[in-house]
Design an enzyme around this catalytic site. Structure first.
Site, PDB file in Angstrom:
ATOM      1  N   TYR A  97       5.301   5.398  11.106  1.00 36.80           N
ATOM      2  CA  TYR A  97       4.476   4.256  10.711  1.00 36.80           C
ATOM      3  C   TYR A  97       5.297   3.274   9.878  1.00 36.80           C
ATOM      4  CZ  TYR A  97       0.222   1.768   9.334  1.00 36.80           C
ATOM      5  OH  TYR A  97      -0.739   0.801   9.151  1.00 36.80           O
TER       6      TYR A  97
ATOM      7  N   TYR B 221      -8.257   3.724   9.548  1.00 40.09           N
ATOM      8  CA  TYR B 221      -8.298   3.887  11.002  1.00 40.09           C
ATOM      9  C   TYR B 221      -9.361   4.939  11.295  1.00 40.09           C
ATOM     10  CZ  TYR B 221      -3.654   1.652  11.155  1.00 40.09           C
ATOM     11  OH  TYR B 221      -2.599   0.783  11.035  1.00 40.09           O
TER      12      TYR B 221
ATOM     13  N   LYS C  97       3.357  -2.205  15.345  1.00 39.73           N
ATOM     14  CA  LYS C  97       4.808  -2.236  15.569  1.00 39.73           C
ATOM     15  C   LYS C  97       5.346  -3.546  16.164  1.00 39.73           C
ATOM     16  CE  LYS C  97       6.099   1.756  14.177  1.00 39.73           C
ATOM     17  NZ  LYS C  97       5.922   1.447  12.766  1.00 39.73           N
TER      18      LYS C  97
ATOM     19  N   PRO D 271      -1.664  -2.647  19.498  1.00 40.37           N
ATOM     20  CA  PRO D 271      -1.499  -2.915  18.065  1.00 40.37           C
ATOM     21  C   PRO D 271      -1.780  -1.737  17.128  1.00 40.37           C
ATOM     22  CG  PRO D 271      -3.445  -4.040  18.943  1.00 40.37           C
ATOM     23  CD  PRO D 271      -2.753  -3.430  20.105  1.00 40.37           C
TER      24      PRO D 271
ATOM     25  N   HIS E 246       0.838  -1.203   0.000  1.00 40.88           N
ATOM     26  CA  HIS E 246       0.000   0.000   0.000  1.00 40.88           C
ATOM     27  C   HIS E 246       0.871   1.251   0.000  1.00 40.88           C
ATOM     28  CE1 HIS E 246      -3.366  -2.430   2.216  1.00 40.88           C
ATOM     29  NE2 HIS E 246      -3.070  -2.912   1.032  1.00 40.88           N
TER      30      HIS E 246
END
Ligand SMILES: Cc1cc2nc3c(=O)[nH]c(=O)nc-3n(C[C@H](O)[C@H](O)[C@H](O)COP(=O)(O)OP(=O)(O)OC[C@H]3O[C@@H](n4cnc5c(N)ncnc54)[C@H](O)[C@@H]3O)c2cc1C
Length: 394
Positions: free
Chosen positions: A387, A203, A299, A295, A72
């Site tokens: 990220y 998210y 990571k 979560p 992505h």
């Protein structure tokens, strides 16, 4: 039996370490308390940092990941009924968010270890660590849970046995400092037989709580809902799950969530945890044995991969040149990066979940944070950089 490095746990940390050592000509033996079928069937993480993907490819275990994984260029933050895309690819100079399930990583690593003649004892019992503060540490275990007690004599022990394993408690309590935060919410995760509702991860922060849309394959979707930390899965019928997902994910421009049969559901608690030091004598902790992140920042698996790269590099320096400088600085090197990942995971968690104890002022601050990270290029870049994974610094 004797080996150079005794490894407890065949999760991502233990398997990656064993294969990294093998590639440097260093022997190891892994003992694992669950069966091969169990470790290869447990659904957990799915998002890999660019550094983890690069590592898998350098080790020659990334072929299936590159074929079947999803790459992505960004993800979406959704709040106030509007989606905001974070273009990770552009903000990080061309890196990708890779979605490839943890149990597939495990399958690839187990296959690679066994093909290379690696020794993994599955389904062992009564694992204990001995003489870790001497130059001759030992691990004892029972093959197949109830066999004769066996001993592995080794130069070093790698404690890769997750949060509940016996390695961390083998560091005396007087030496260990533990830092912990328990969150007042959990994640209810479902696996759904349906085509993707979105190409990239979503998210969502909604008045009723957080929701996450993620994909495992073109046929299987992974969806999460924030629930109360004390909630029980029996309270969540499929109808209630769908109704809540639709509410939390709806947008002003009519987002469509594709439904399908739910074939697995469960609740996971949210915790941040750090153990300092990560080394005691000849025992080195790696992965969840030493630290836990909620979560939300994706990571956990990636931190495990980062720890074992440092450990493998340290062991290589010891076996090839008799140098112990990296091993001596193991805790310091790892914790520097781990604390930053802890910070990021805590930040994502606090920004995205609804804390029902929040005052209207605190809710206002949370929405301002979301607005800031999606509208300021500097803030989006910081988010994307974390990220995708911060660099390793030795
Ligand atoms: C729902 C969920 C979603 C997640 N999503 C993500 C994500 O998107 N990205 C991400 O990076 N991380 C994610 N994580 C976290 C990630 O799964 C873990 O951080 C990762 O598994 C850590 O790897 P590990 O090898 O350190 O530990 P583990 O995977 O826990 O492996 C430890 C192994 O040791 C074995 N063991 C335990 N006790 C013993 C014993 N006494 N003797 C021998 N063996 C023993 C266990 O059976 C296990 O196989 C998620 C976790 C959960 C629960």
């Amino acid at each position: 039996m004797r080996t150079q490095v005794g490894i407890i746990g065949a999760g991502p940390a233990g398997l990656l370490l064993s294969h990294l050592l093998y590639l440097q000509g260093i022997e190891s033996v892994i003992i694992e308390s669950r069966t091969r079928e169990e470790i290869e069937g447990t659904i957990r993480a799915g998002v890999l940092e660019q550094g983890t993907v690069d590592l898998m490819n350098q080790m020659g275990v990334g072929v299936r990941m590159m074929k079947e994984g999803h790459f992505h260029e960004g993800f979406e933050l959704r709040f106030n009924g509007t989606g905001h895309r974070v273009n990770v690819h552009e903000l990080t100079g061309g890196k990708y968010v890779t979605v490839y399930a943890q149990h597939e990583v495990i399958k690839d690593l187990v296959a690679a270890r066994l093909q290379a003649g690696g020794q993994i004892y599955f389904n062992v019992g009564d694992v204990s660590l001995h003489d870790v503060d001497t130059s001759a540490p030992k691990i004892r275990f029972r093959p197949n849970k109830d066999g004769e007690l066996q001993e592995i004599a080794c130069d070093y022990i790698a404690g890769c046995d997750g949060f509940h394993g016996p390695s961390r408690p083998a560091i005396p309590q007087s030496v260990r400092k533990e830092y912990q935060k328990i969150y007042p919410f959990s994640w209810l995760g479902v696996l759904v037989e349906a085509p993707p509702s979105s190409h990239e991860l979503i998210y969502a922060n909604h008045e009723q709580g957080f929701a996450l849309v993620s994909t495992r394959s073109p046929q299987i979707q992974r969806l999460y809902l924030q629930v109360d930390a004390k909630d029980h899965i029996d309270n969540w019928s499929d109808d209630r799950i769908w109704s809540e997902l639709h509410t939390r994910l709806e947008t002003k421009d009519g987002f469509k969530l594709i439904e399908g049969p739910i074939f697995q559901k469960g609740i996971v608690s949210m915790r941040s945890f750090v153990c300092d030091p990560m080394q005691y004598g000849r025992l080195f902790l790696a992965g969840d044995a030493a630290h836990i992140v909620p979560p939300t920042g994706a990571k956990g698996l990636n931190l495990a991969a980062a720890d074992v790269q440092v450990l493998a590099r340290g062991l290589e320096a010891f076996y090839k040149a008799g140098k112990t400088d990296i091993l001596n600085r193991y805790t310091e090197i790892c914790l520097r990066r781990i604390w930053k990942a802890e910070r990021f995971s805590w930040f994502m968690t606090t920004m995205l979940h609804r804390d029902m104890g929040h005052t209207p002022f605190e809710r206002g601050i949370q929405l301002a944070e979301l607005d800031y990270v999606t509208s300021s290029r500097a803030a989006s870049t910081s988010l994307a950089e974390n990220y995708i994974g911060l660099p390793m610094e030795f």
